[in-house]
Design a protein around this motif. Structure first.
Motif, mmCIF file in Angstrom:
data_model
loop_
_atom_site.group_PDB
_atom_site.id
_atom_site.type_symbol
_atom_site.label_atom_id
_atom_site.label_comp_id
_atom_site.label_asym_id
_atom_site.label_seq_id
_atom_site.Cartn_x
_atom_site.Cartn_y
_atom_site.Cartn_z
ATOM 1 N N GLY A 142 0.691 -1.411 0.039
ATOM 2 C CA GLY A 142 0.156 -0.349 0.049
ATOM 3 C C GLY A 142 0.857 0.988 0.079
ATOM 4 O O GLY A 142 1.933 1.161 -0.377
ATOM 5 N N ARG A 143 0.206 2.512 0.559
ATOM 6 C CA ARG A 143 1.096 3.611 0.520
ATOM 7 C C ARG A 143 1.687 3.730 1.675
ATOM 8 O O ARG A 143 1.565 3.543 2.902
ATOM 9 N N ILE A 144 3.377 3.996 1.550
ATOM 10 C CA ILE A 144 4.198 3.866 2.761
ATOM 11 C C ILE A 144 5.218 5.237 2.483
ATOM 12 O O ILE A 144 5.440 5.405 1.333
ATOM 13 N N PRO A 145 5.462 5.709 3.326
ATOM 14 C CA PRO A 145 6.444 6.886 3.367
ATOM 15 C C PRO A 145 8.048 6.331 3.300
ATOM 16 O O PRO A 145 8.152 5.385 4.066
ATOM 17 N N LEU A 146 8.963 6.841 2.456
ATOM 18 C CA LEU A 146 10.191 6.510 2.375
ATOM 19 C C LEU A 146 11.067 7.659 2.456
ATOM 20 O O LEU A 146 10.806 8.687 2.205
ATOM 21 N N LEU A 147 12.229 7.475 2.998
ATOM 22 C CA LEU A 147 13.398 8.398 2.653
ATOM 23 C C LEU A 147 14.442 8.117 1.839
ATOM 24 O O LEU A 147 14.776 6.859 1.835
ATOM 25 N N THR A 148 14.644 8.972 0.684
ATOM 26 C CA THR A 148 15.374 8.580 -0.226
ATOM 27 C C THR A 148 17.035 8.667 0.048
ATOM 28 O O THR A 148 17.146 9.198 1.241
ATOM 29 N N ALA A 149 17.626 8.301 -0.592
ATOM 30 C CA ALA A 149 19.344 8.097 -0.339
ATOM 31 C C ALA A 149 19.748 9.517 -0.312
ATOM 32 O O ALA A 149 20.671 9.879 0.529
ATOM 33 N N LYS A 150 18.856 10.714 -0.776
ATOM 34 C CA LYS A 150 19.348 11.989 -0.763
ATOM 35 C C LYS A 150 18.945 12.658 0.448
ATOM 36 O O LYS A 150 18.770 13.916 0.642
ATOM 37 N N GLY A 151 17.952 11.910 1.273
ATOM 38 C CA GLY A 151 17.401 12.450 2.396
ATOM 39 C C GLY A 151 16.162 13.211 2.533
ATOM 40 O O GLY A 151 15.311 13.743 3.253
ATOM 41 N N ASN A 152 15.496 12.656 1.196
ATOM 42 C CA ASN A 152 13.905 13.540 0.942
ATOM 43 C C ASN A 152 13.093 12.411 1.171
ATOM 44 O O ASN A 152 13.175 11.215 1.192
ATOM 45 N N ASN A 153 12.110 13.055 1.897
ATOM 46 C CA ASN A 153 10.771 12.234 2.188
ATOM 47 C C ASN A 153 9.940 12.162 1.033
ATOM 48 O O ASN A 153 9.411 13.186 0.412
ATOM 49 N N ILE A 154 9.481 10.980 0.936
ATOM 50 C CA ILE A 154 8.617 10.843 -0.530
ATOM 51 C C ILE A 154 7.463 9.694 0.092
ATOM 52 O O ILE A 154 7.686 8.928 1.112
ATOM 53 N N TRP A 155 6.441 9.583 -0.669
ATOM 54 C CA TRP A 155 5.292 8.601 -0.570
ATOM 55 C C TRP A 155 5.463 7.702 -1.640
ATOM 56 O O TRP A 155 5.537 8.265 -2.758
ATOM 57 N N VAL A 156 5.244 6.642 -1.578
ATOM 58 C CA VAL A 156 5.306 5.501 -2.688
ATOM 59 C C VAL A 156 3.928 4.675 -2.400
ATOM 60 O O VAL A 156 3.750 4.312 -1.383
ATOM 61 N N LEU A 157 3.472 4.059 -3.480
ATOM 62 C CA LEU A 157 2.617 3.013 -3.559
ATOM 63 C C LEU A 157 3.372 1.793 -3.899
ATOM 64 O O LEU A 157 4.146 1.486 -4.752
ATOM 65 N N ALA A 158 3.224 0.885 -2.665
ATOM 66 C CA ALA A 158 4.272 -0.622 -2.830
ATOM 67 C C ALA A 158 3.437 -1.733 -2.927
ATOM 68 O O ALA A 158 2.364 -1.523 -2.217
ATOM 69 N N ALA A 159 3.825 -2.766 -3.639
ATOM 70 C CA ALA A 159 3.157 -3.944 -3.612
ATOM 71 C C ALA A 159 4.455 -5.227 -3.723
ATOM 72 O O ALA A 159 5.392 -4.870 -4.392
ATOM 73 N N GLY A 160 4.012 -6.240 -3.151
ATOM 74 C CA GLY A 160 5.038 -7.263 -3.371
ATOM 75 C C GLY A 160 4.394 -8.648 -3.264
ATOM 76 O O GLY A 160 3.274 -8.845 -2.948
ATOM 77 N N GLN A 161 5.381 -9.764 -3.589
ATOM 78 C CA GLN A 161 4.717 -11.029 -3.669
ATOM 79 C C GLN A 161 6.163 -11.874 -3.117
ATOM 80 O O GLN A 161 7.213 -11.763 -3.051
ATOM 81 N N PRO A 162 5.807 -12.932 -2.366
ATOM 82 C CA PRO A 162 6.572 -13.748 -1.600
ATOM 83 C C PRO A 162 7.288 -14.651 -2.608
ATOM 84 O O PRO A 162 6.524 -14.968 -3.737
ATOM 85 N N ILE A 163 8.487 -15.007 -2.544
ATOM 86 C CA ILE A 163 9.200 -15.850 -3.609
ATOM 87 C C ILE A 163 9.553 -17.114 -2.681
ATOM 88 O O ILE A 163 10.068 -17.027 -1.859
ATOM 89 N N ILE A 164 8.749 -18.243 -3.261
ATOM 90 C CA ILE A 164 8.983 -19.508 -2.623
ATOM 91 C C ILE A 164 9.493 -20.689 -3.462
ATOM 92 O O ILE A 164 9.211 -20.626 -4.807
#
Length: 167
Positions: free
Chosen positions: A101-123
């Protein structure tokens, strides 16, 4: 005795204008007294391999372009190594939690951003070995939503403070 051989790959069109790729090399064939007896020529049809390589290269170019235009990146977590890799657009600091879902992240340059993230497990063989997913920079959307909320509050304040007889 010096053995000299170079590998060559050439493109050919058959009578039906179908593209075929051939890999070939030649090697000098020497006798007991290092005299030249002939040439060994080897030719292999590598059309499928070359076509797959070209398709992969095109897909990589398209993926890169779509990633940049759509501000979309991807990530991968390797459970065996306990390593998280962030690819493209944003390198982030990980909290170690799997999110969707929506999550806040801190970029490598120190900027706060919001991203829409999704993922799948690898089995693999019924064992969890990691996660893989995508993320999209949605800062423009978050800013627009914040501006709408601010404008709604301003409008509500104005309407709440109008004289009662105004429509």
């Amino acid at each position: 005795m010096e053995i000299h051989s170079e590998v060559h790959i050439e493109r050919h069109l058959d009578n039906d204008k179908n593209e075929r790729w051939f890999q070939w090399f030649n090697r000098t064939w020497y006798g007991d007294k290092e005299n030249i007896l002939g040439i060994i020529l080897s030719i292999e049809d590598v059309s499928e391999r070359i076509q797959n390589e070209l398709k992969l290269e095109k897909l990589e170019v398209l993926f890169k372009e779509k990633t940049e235009i759509g501000k979309i990146g991807h990530w991968e977590y390797d459970a065996e190594k306990n390593e998280l890799f962030w690819y493209n657009i944003t390198k982030a600091i990980n909290t170690g939690k799997y999110v969707n879902g929506r999550i806040p992240l801190l970029t490598a340059k120190g900027n706060n951003i919001w991203v829409l993230a999704a993922g799948q497990p690898i089995i693999k063989d019924k064992v969890f070995v990691g996660l893989i997913g995508t993320f999209q920079d949605i800062m423009d959307i978050v800013r627009a939503e914040a501006k709408i909320i601010e404008n709604e509050r301003l409008l509500r304040t104005v309407l709440d403070n109008l004289p009662l007889n105004a429509y």
